[in-house]
Design a protein around this motif. Structure first.
Motif, PDB file in Angstrom:
ATOM      1  N   PRO A  20       0.772  -1.402  -0.020  1.00 40.02           N
ATOM      2  CA  PRO A  20       0.515  -0.009  -0.114  1.00 40.02           C
ATOM      3  C   PRO A  20       1.143   1.101   0.126  1.00 40.02           C
ATOM      4  O   PRO A  20       0.819   2.089  -0.614  1.00 40.02           O
ATOM      5  N   ILE A  24       0.497   4.128  -3.475  1.00 40.27           N
ATOM      6  CA  ILE A  24       0.516   5.135  -2.367  1.00 40.27           C
ATOM      7  C   ILE A  24       1.811   6.617  -2.806  1.00 40.27           C
ATOM      8  O   ILE A  24       0.957   7.543  -3.700  1.00 40.27           O
ATOM      9  N   LEU A  28       1.294   9.807  -5.760  1.00 38.29           N
ATOM     10  CA  LEU A  28       1.059  11.446  -5.725  1.00 38.29           C
ATOM     11  C   LEU A  28       2.514  10.948  -6.913  1.00 38.29           C
ATOM     12  O   LEU A  28       3.122  12.649  -7.253  1.00 38.29           O
TER      13      LEU A  28
END
Length: 289
Positions: A20, A24, A28
């Protein structure tokens, strides 16, 4: 016990982030690149102040077969691609053997080599041009003012990035043991370099080529001040007449550069897949005959 616990904690900290967290971080980073691209696409589709959007400019550009006034952009794109290839060849052909030689034979020169290679990143491009202008005046008299001569200046510009990419891979490979083993088996130094060391340094060489291509395709200052035509200077000329078309061509050039980098990565990827191991049959001891 405390030392063991500290070592175990340090070992856990060295692990890669969880799935995870990776998603992320990549998301981004992807947004940082995606938002400006979407803004460029929206700008080219904007029909006025009323907020409407259409594809008229894209259709006009492609429908007109890229009019004569825009075709120099593609010539400039070809110049930039040729410069990228030439820069990669110049940097890697000169840099990789020199780094391997210093690593094996002259380790005391590593600090000096690192200083020389990292120095161009601390010098602004306009200062480099001031120093290179007299050199290029001599080169123009001897070999002409071809745009291909920019490859030498770009080789200096990308030297710090290529050096760090190759050096990190060089530190991770036991180059001395590989070269000594190959020499023991009768291989020449050229065979050691091309058939033993280069395959093991492929990741660093590929990363250096990636960065070199990206820097050359986006370089503007040196080409502009030395009066050479590359992709960025041609886009600037087009933007003065038609900013929408300039942005469209910038998007096309960006897509082309992305495809070129994917092609480089594909060519450098492992083509030999490790076959699946067959499950070994259990050994059954033979009974007495």
């Amino acid at each position: 016990m405390a030392a063991v616990t500290g070592a175990a904690a340090g070992h856990r900290a060295a692990h890669a982030p969880s799935r995870p967290v990776q998603v992320i971080i990549l998301g981004l980073v992807g947004l940082v690149f995606l938002i400006p691209i979407l803004a460029m696409v929206e700008f080219t589709m904007r029909s006025g102040l009323d907020g409407e959007h259409n594809l008229d400019r894209w259709a006009a550009l492609f429908g007109g077969g890229f009019a004569t006034e825009y075709r120099p952009v593609f010539v400039a794109l070809g110049n930039s691609v040729g410069l990228a290839i030439g820069t990669v060849l110049i940097v890697l052909v000169l840099l990789v053997p020199t780094m391997v030689l210093i690593h094996l034979r002259f380790p005391r020169l590593r600090r000096l080599m690192e200083f020389v290679c990292i120095l161009p990143i601390s010098i602004p491009a306009i200062v480099l041009v001031v120093g290179l202008a007299p050199v290029y005046s001599v080169v123009a008299r001897l070999a002409g003012s071809s745009v291909g001569t920019l490859a030498f200046a770009y080789g200096i510009t990308v030297l710090p990035f290529a050096y760090r990419a190759v050096q990190s891979n060089l530190d991770a490979v036991d180059v001395r043991t590989l070269s000594e083993a190959a020499r023991t088996l009768g291989a020449s130094w050229l065979s050691v370099l091309l058939r033993v060391l280069v395959p093991n340094l492929r990741r660093g060489i590929l990363a250096g080529a990636f960065i070199s291509v990206a820097v050359v395709l986006g370089e503007f200052t040196i080409a502009s001040l030395l009066n050479r035509i590359n992709l960025q200077t041609a886009l600037l000329v087009v933007s003065k007449n038609d900013p929408y078309t300039a942005v469209i061509m910038s998007l096309l050039a960006l897509a082309f550069a992305f495809g070129l980098l994917l092609l480089i990565g594909r060519l450098g990827a492992d083509r030999v897949r490790t076959p699946r191991r067959r499950r070994a049959a259990p050994l059954v001891p033979k009974g007495p005959s």
